[in-house]
Design a protein around this motif. Sequence first.
Motif, PDB file in Angstrom:
ATOM      1  N   GLU A   1       0.822  -1.210   0.000  1.00  0.00           N
ATOM      2  CA  GLU A   1       0.000   0.000   0.000  1.00  0.00           C
ATOM      3  C   GLU A   1       0.860   1.266   0.000  1.00  0.00           C
ATOM      4  O   GLU A   1       0.569   2.221  -0.727  1.00  0.00           O
ATOM      5  N   VAL A   2       1.930   1.262   0.784  1.00  0.00           N
ATOM      6  CA  VAL A   2       2.825   2.421   0.814  1.00  0.00           C
ATOM      7  C   VAL A   2       3.571   2.551  -0.512  1.00  0.00           C
ATOM      8  O   VAL A   2       3.713   3.651  -1.058  1.00  0.00           O
ATOM      9  N   ALA A   3       4.035   1.415  -1.054  1.00  0.00           N
ATOM     10  CA  ALA A   3       4.760   1.449  -2.334  1.00  0.00           C
ATOM     11  C   ALA A   3       3.860   1.971  -3.449  1.00  0.00           C
ATOM     12  O   ALA A   3       4.294   2.767  -4.300  1.00  0.00           O
ATOM     13  N   ALA A   4       2.591   1.530  -3.462  1.00  0.00           N
ATOM     14  CA  ALA A   4       1.658   1.990  -4.490  1.00  0.00           C
ATOM     15  C   ALA A   4       1.405   3.485  -4.370  1.00  0.00           C
ATOM     16  O   ALA A   4       1.357   4.204  -5.376  1.00  0.00           O
ATOM     17  N   TYR A   5       1.274   3.963  -3.142  1.00  0.00           N
ATOM     18  CA  TYR A   5       1.051   5.400  -2.946  1.00  0.00           C
ATOM     19  C   TYR A   5       2.255   6.202  -3.418  1.00  0.00           C
ATOM     20  O   TYR A   5       2.118   7.198  -4.140  1.00  0.00           O
ATOM     21  N   ARG A   6       3.437   5.757  -3.024  1.00  0.00           N
ATOM     22  CA  ARG A   6       4.639   6.525  -3.381  1.00  0.00           C
ATOM     23  C   ARG A   6       4.882   6.506  -4.881  1.00  0.00           C
ATOM     24  O   ARG A   6       5.381   7.487  -5.452  1.00  0.00           O
ATOM     25  N   ALA A   7       4.517   5.409  -5.542  1.00  0.00           N
ATOM     26  CA  ALA A   7       4.688   5.343  -6.991  1.00  0.00           C
ATOM     27  C   ALA A   7       3.758   6.306  -7.722  1.00  0.00           C
ATOM     28  O   ALA A   7       4.114   6.868  -8.762  1.00  0.00           O
ATOM     29  N   SER A   8       2.554   6.498  -7.173  1.00  0.00           N
ATOM     30  CA  SER A   8       1.572   7.364  -7.827  1.00  0.00           C
ATOM     31  C   SER A   8       1.608   8.804  -7.317  1.00  0.00           C
ATOM     32  O   SER A   8       0.909   9.668  -7.845  1.00  0.00           O
ATOM     33  N   HIS A   9       2.415   9.061  -6.275  1.00  0.00           N
ATOM     34  CA  HIS A   9       2.533  10.411  -5.717  1.00  0.00           C
ATOM     35  C   HIS A   9       4.015  10.748  -5.541  1.00  0.00           C
ATOM     36  O   HIS A   9       4.546  10.670  -4.432  1.00  0.00           O
ATOM     37  N   PRO A  10       4.691  11.099  -6.633  1.00  0.00           N
ATOM     38  CA  PRO A  10       6.112  11.460  -6.504  1.00  0.00           C
ATOM     39  C   PRO A  10       6.307  12.579  -5.496  1.00  0.00           C
ATOM     40  O   PRO A  10       5.498  13.499  -5.390  1.00  0.00           O
ATOM     41  N   GLN A  11       7.381  12.466  -4.712  1.00  0.00           N
ATOM     42  CA  GLN A  11       7.649  13.449  -3.660  1.00  0.00           C
ATOM     43  C   GLN A  11       7.923  14.818  -4.292  1.00  0.00           C
ATOM     44  O   GLN A  11       8.838  14.960  -5.103  1.00  0.00           O
ATOM     45  N   PRO A  12       7.124  15.839  -3.942  1.00  0.00           N
ATOM     46  CA  PRO A  12       7.380  17.174  -4.500  1.00  0.00           C
ATOM     47  C   PRO A  12       8.653  17.770  -3.911  1.00  0.00           C
ATOM     48  O   PRO A  12       9.091  17.397  -2.820  1.00  0.00           O
ATOM     49  N   ALA A  13       9.223  18.682  -4.651  1.00  0.00           N
ATOM     50  CA  ALA A  13      10.415  19.363  -4.153  1.00  0.00           C
ATOM     51  C   ALA A  13      10.057  20.169  -2.910  1.00  0.00           C
ATOM     52  O   ALA A  13       9.013  20.808  -2.831  1.00  0.00           O
ATOM     53  N   ALA A  14      10.915  20.107  -1.910  1.00  0.00           N
ATOM     54  CA  ALA A  14      10.661  20.825  -0.663  1.00  0.00           C
ATOM     55  C   ALA A  14      10.642  22.325  -0.917  1.00  0.00           C
ATOM     56  O   ALA A  14      11.485  22.862  -1.622  1.00  0.00           O
ATOM     57  N   SER A  15       9.662  22.976  -0.319  1.00  0.00           N
ATOM     58  CA  SER A  15       9.543  24.423  -0.480  1.00  0.00           C
ATOM     59  C   SER A  15      10.201  25.129   0.695  1.00  0.00           C
ATOM     60  O   SER A  15      10.011  24.757   1.850  1.00  0.00           O
TER      61      SER A  15
END
Length: 379
Positions: free
Chosen positions: A167-181
């Motif tokens: 479940e975590v892997a699927a989420y991370r694959a579909s939600h790339p980490q945005p660049a830190a602001s």
Amino acid sequence: MKYFLIAGEASGDLHAAHLMQALRATDAEAQFRYYGGDQMAAVGGELLCHYRHLAYMGFIPVLLHLRTILRGMADCRRHIAEWQPDAVILVDYPGFNLKMARFVREHAICPVFYYISPKIWAWKEGRIKSIRRDVTHLYSILPFEVDFFEKKHHYPITYVGNPTVDEVAAYRASHPQPAASAQSAPVIALLPGSRRQEIKDNLSRMLRAARPSLSEGYKLAIAAAPNIPLDFYDALIAQSGVERRQVELVENRTYSLLSSATAALVTSGTATLETALFRVPQVVCYYTACGRFVSLLRRLLLKVPYVSLVNLVCDREVVTELVADGMTVENVRTQLQRILPGGERREAQLRDYDDMAARLGEPGAPRRAAADIVARLKK
């Protein structure tokens, strides 16, 4: 083939839904009937009873709703007997499910498969007798369970991996980490549980412990549980002395919260595993009334040294556990400072998370379980 599934809470509903998808991919003619929830209903088949009608925990709630629970059990037996499935698949929820397993075995209806084994290594170890007698095969999602069942009780089981990894892997694959602001404040995530009583017991203490961090530039965000009204949280925030504007309530977006959090205060349960898989340093907090008495009972009744899955998987203290009388505002505040950036425990905990992930293994738990179930049925 016809599959009858029983899941008794939100996490079981999610895991069972993924197993159903995997069964359908393996068995093109799969038909489903089930006791479960919305996640399973989204996959298809026939929802016979929603888990919310039977999900009572604790002696008093069970006693008050005993007639409803007994009627639900009787209806479940009738549904199974009338439909005559090729397999009954049980998902955690042992108080209810082990009774169904016995019924199915006594009436020789079909094989019984248990996905997400009962946690008898922590309490009620005597349930091994009914598991051995009534369950055709058991699937484990925690690697240390293999030795417990096979070496201690000589009962063969199959470790298929952990569905939370999927479940975590699927989420991370579909939600790339945005660049830190550079504009955004770092977040301390508060995960106080999913039931009213544990939220009430834990949240105000978590908020008071984290309050000094507000002056250090941190933002506090609470993972709100489904079906808990937001005004319930608002009242607890007000009691804590933290201003409402300083706290964000995050609804149905726990993974989004964890993906951006700097640190977390977490109650025990699957949330500790999810937090670790998102590589967020954490303190496990679980307050109970009569803390000293509960701590004594814990030493007498619990057969494991830890309450968090992270520590149980690694077989050592990776995350600090503050339970019962140990969960004070002062203790939580001290341990939180140790895992914030610059704290002496932060980097070590992150390294230990890598060990935990390696022990859990790669994604694929529902697929492996489904393939094994179908193969056993075809034999």
